[in-house]
Design a protein around this motif. Structure first.
Motif, mmCIF file in Angstrom:
data_model
loop_
_atom_site.group_PDB
_atom_site.id
_atom_site.type_symbol
_atom_site.label_atom_id
_atom_site.label_comp_id
_atom_site.label_asym_id
_atom_site.label_seq_id
_atom_site.Cartn_x
_atom_site.Cartn_y
_atom_site.Cartn_z
ATOM 1 N N ILE A 159 0.852 -1.195 0.000
ATOM 2 C CA ILE A 159 0.000 0.000 0.000
ATOM 3 C C ILE A 159 0.884 1.240 0.000
ATOM 4 O O ILE A 159 1.731 1.399 0.885
ATOM 5 C CB ILE A 159 -0.922 0.027 1.234
ATOM 6 N N ASP A 160 0.722 2.074 -1.014
ATOM 7 C CA ASP A 160 1.410 3.369 -1.044
ATOM 8 C C ASP A 160 0.639 4.349 -0.170
ATOM 9 O O ASP A 160 -0.556 4.579 -0.397
ATOM 10 C CB ASP A 160 1.479 3.914 -2.475
ATOM 11 N N VAL A 161 1.310 4.902 0.812
ATOM 12 C CA VAL A 161 0.666 5.813 1.760
ATOM 13 C C VAL A 161 1.218 7.222 1.541
ATOM 14 O O VAL A 161 2.370 7.509 1.884
ATOM 15 C CB VAL A 161 0.925 5.380 3.211
ATOM 16 N N PRO A 162 0.430 8.117 0.957
ATOM 17 C CA PRO A 162 0.913 9.488 0.742
ATOM 18 C C PRO A 162 1.028 10.227 2.065
ATOM 19 O O PRO A 162 0.228 10.021 2.983
ATOM 20 C CB PRO A 162 -0.169 10.103 -0.156
ATOM 21 N N LEU A 163 2.040 11.077 2.159
ATOM 22 C CA LEU A 163 2.226 11.870 3.363
ATOM 23 C C LEU A 163 1.624 13.257 3.178
ATOM 24 O O LEU A 163 1.195 13.629 2.080
ATOM 25 C CB LEU A 163 3.717 11.958 3.701
ATOM 26 N N SER B 191 0.585 16.921 2.394
ATOM 27 C CA SER B 191 0.951 17.835 1.310
ATOM 28 C C SER B 191 1.588 17.118 0.117
ATOM 29 O O SER B 191 2.325 17.701 -0.665
ATOM 30 C CB SER B 191 1.917 18.929 1.815
ATOM 31 N N SER B 192 1.310 15.825 -0.012
ATOM 32 C CA SER B 192 1.862 15.049 -1.118
ATOM 33 C C SER B 192 0.853 14.946 -2.249
ATOM 34 O O SER B 192 -0.356 14.875 -2.033
ATOM 35 C CB SER B 192 2.247 13.645 -0.644
ATOM 36 N N SER B 193 1.352 14.927 -3.482
ATOM 37 C CA SER B 193 0.489 14.748 -4.650
ATOM 38 C C SER B 193 0.344 13.274 -5.010
ATOM 39 O O SER B 193 -0.368 12.921 -5.940
ATOM 40 C CB SER B 193 1.069 15.507 -5.850
ATOM 41 N N VAL B 194 1.024 12.404 -4.268
ATOM 42 C CA VAL B 194 0.966 10.967 -4.524
ATOM 43 C C VAL B 194 -0.387 10.419 -4.081
ATOM 44 O O VAL B 194 -0.878 10.748 -2.997
ATOM 45 C CB VAL B 194 2.097 10.236 -3.773
ATOM 46 N N SER B 195 -0.999 9.584 -4.921
ATOM 47 C CA SER B 195 -2.285 8.979 -4.593
ATOM 48 C C SER B 195 -2.068 7.658 -3.865
ATOM 49 O O SER B 195 -1.095 6.952 -4.109
ATOM 50 C CB SER B 195 -3.093 8.736 -5.862
ATOM 51 N N SER B 196 -2.992 7.321 -2.987
ATOM 52 C CA SER B 196 -2.905 6.053 -2.273
ATOM 53 C C SER B 196 -3.371 4.920 -3.183
ATOM 54 O O SER B 196 -4.397 5.027 -3.866
ATOM 55 C CB SER B 196 -3.767 6.097 -1.013
ATOM 56 N N THR B 197 -2.604 3.832 -3.192
ATOM 57 C CA THR B 197 -2.940 2.669 -4.006
ATOM 58 C C THR B 197 -2.679 1.396 -3.219
ATOM 59 O O THR B 197 -1.916 1.388 -2.250
ATOM 60 C CB THR B 197 -2.116 2.608 -5.303
ATOM 61 N N MET B 198 -3.311 0.307 -3.667
ATOM 62 C CA MET B 198 -3.026 -1.026 -3.159
ATOM 63 C C MET B 198 -2.565 -1.866 -4.329
ATOM 64 O O MET B 198 -3.107 -1.756 -5.438
ATOM 65 C CB MET B 198 -4.263 -1.655 -2.511
ATOM 66 N N TYR C 138 5.306 6.570 1.776
ATOM 67 C CA TYR C 138 5.993 5.345 2.155
ATOM 68 C C TYR C 138 5.126 4.161 1.762
ATOM 69 O O TYR C 138 3.945 4.319 1.409
ATOM 70 C CB TYR C 138 6.329 5.315 3.648
ATOM 71 N N VAL C 139 5.698 2.982 1.800
ATOM 72 C CA VAL C 139 4.984 1.765 1.407
ATOM 73 C C VAL C 139 4.782 0.881 2.626
ATOM 74 O O VAL C 139 5.720 0.615 3.380
ATOM 75 C CB VAL C 139 5.767 0.985 0.332
ATOM 76 N N ARG C 140 3.547 0.432 2.817
ATOM 77 C CA ARG C 140 3.230 -0.600 3.797
ATOM 78 C C ARG C 140 3.288 -1.952 3.092
ATOM 79 O O ARG C 140 2.674 -2.131 2.046
ATOM 80 C CB ARG C 140 1.819 -0.413 4.347
ATOM 81 N N ALA C 141 4.006 -2.896 3.649
ATOM 82 C CA ALA C 141 4.126 -4.215 3.035
ATOM 83 C C ALA C 141 3.803 -5.291 4.054
ATOM 84 O O ALA C 141 4.493 -5.422 5.070
ATOM 85 C CB ALA C 141 5.539 -4.408 2.476
#
Length: 206
Positions: A104-108, A110-117, A183-186
Motif C-alpha cells: 500500500i502506497d501511503v501518501p504523506l 501535502s503530497s500529490s501521490v495517490s494512495s494505491t493497493m 511510504y509503502v506498507r508491506a
C-alpha cells in the motif's frame, strides 16, 4: 489455498538511530519471510542497526486506487477488486496465485501521490492478462532501491505509521536521501500465522 482462505488472508494482511552499518555483498535473493508465496527478489546492499538498504529487481504489479478511511471499508473494497482479478476477472479468465507482499502506497501530508493497493505479479506469469475492471491497471516498476524497516506481530495502520516515522527519523539522522512524499506498507502473512509474522515499511531511496 482455497479462495475464501485467500480472501481472509488478504484482509488481515492489509489491516493493518543506526550507529553502525555493515556492507553486505550478496546475490539477489528470494526472502525466506515470503514463505511459500512468490515475492520480489532483492539484493541486500547494507544492513544498518534498525533497517536495511535493498536493491529490488524490476517488478510488475496489479494496482488499484485506495481511498483512506477510518474503518477500513474502502481498503476491503480495494482488496476485493485485486482479488477478483487474480481469481479470473481478467481478459483471459486466468487464475493467478496469491503473492506477497500486499503493498500500500501511503501518501504523506501535502503530497500529490495517490494512495494505491498493489499485488505483486508472480515471476511465472510472463504476460499478465489485461484487467477488465477499469479501476485496475498493470504497472511495471523498474529496478529501485529502498530503505526497509521490519517489525513483527499483527500490524494495524497506526503500527505502520509508527515504524515509518521511526525509519524516516533514522534516515534523516544519517543524512540518507529518500522520497519523502510517501511510504509503502508491506504485509506478508496470512491470518493463520500466529508466530514470526513479518511486516515492513519502505522509503524509496534517491
Amino acid at each position: 489455498m482455497e479462495a475464501k482462505s485467500e480472501l481472509l488472508l488478504g484482509l488481515l494482511v492489509v489491516f493493518g538511530i543506526a550507529v553502525t552499518a555493515q556492507d553486505v555483498a550478496s546475490q539477489t535473493q528470494r526472502p525466506s519471510f515470503c514463505g511459500t508465496n512468490d515475492c520480489p527478489s532483492y539484493q541486500l546492499l547494507k544492513k544498518y542497526e534498525n533497517f536495511e538498504h535493498r536493491h529490488y529487481e524490476e517488478t510488475r504489479w496489479v494496482v488499484t486506487p485506495l481511498v483512506q478511511d477510518v474503518f477500513g471499508i474502502e481498503m476491503m473494497k480495494s482488496f476485493r477488486r485485486l482479488f477478483k482479478y487474480i481469481t479470473g476477472m481478467n481478459s483471459e479468465g486466468q487464475t493467478i496465485n496469491m503473492t506477497v507482499p500486499v503493498a500500500i502506497d501511503v501518501p504523506l501530508e501535502s503530497s500529490s501521490v495517490s494512495s494505491t493497493m498493489s499485488f505483486f505479479v508472480p515471476h511465472e506469469v510472463e504476460n499478465p492478462p489485461t484487467p477488465t475492471d477499469p479501476e485496475i491497471h498493470l504497472k511495471k516498476s523498474p529496478e529501485f532501491s529502498a530503505y526497509v524497516r521490519q517489525f513483527g506481530g499483527y500490524a494495524l495502520g497506526f503500527m505502520y505509521e509508527k515504524h515509518a516515522k521511526a525509519l524516516a527519523e533514522d534516515l534523516k539522522a544519517l543524512g540518507l536521501q529518500f522520497d519523502e512524499t510517501y511510504y509503502v506498507r508491506a504485509g506478508y502473512n496470512d491470518p493463520f500465522t500466529l508466530f514470526n509474522r513479518h511486516n515492513e515499511v519502505w522509503y524509496i531511496a534517491k
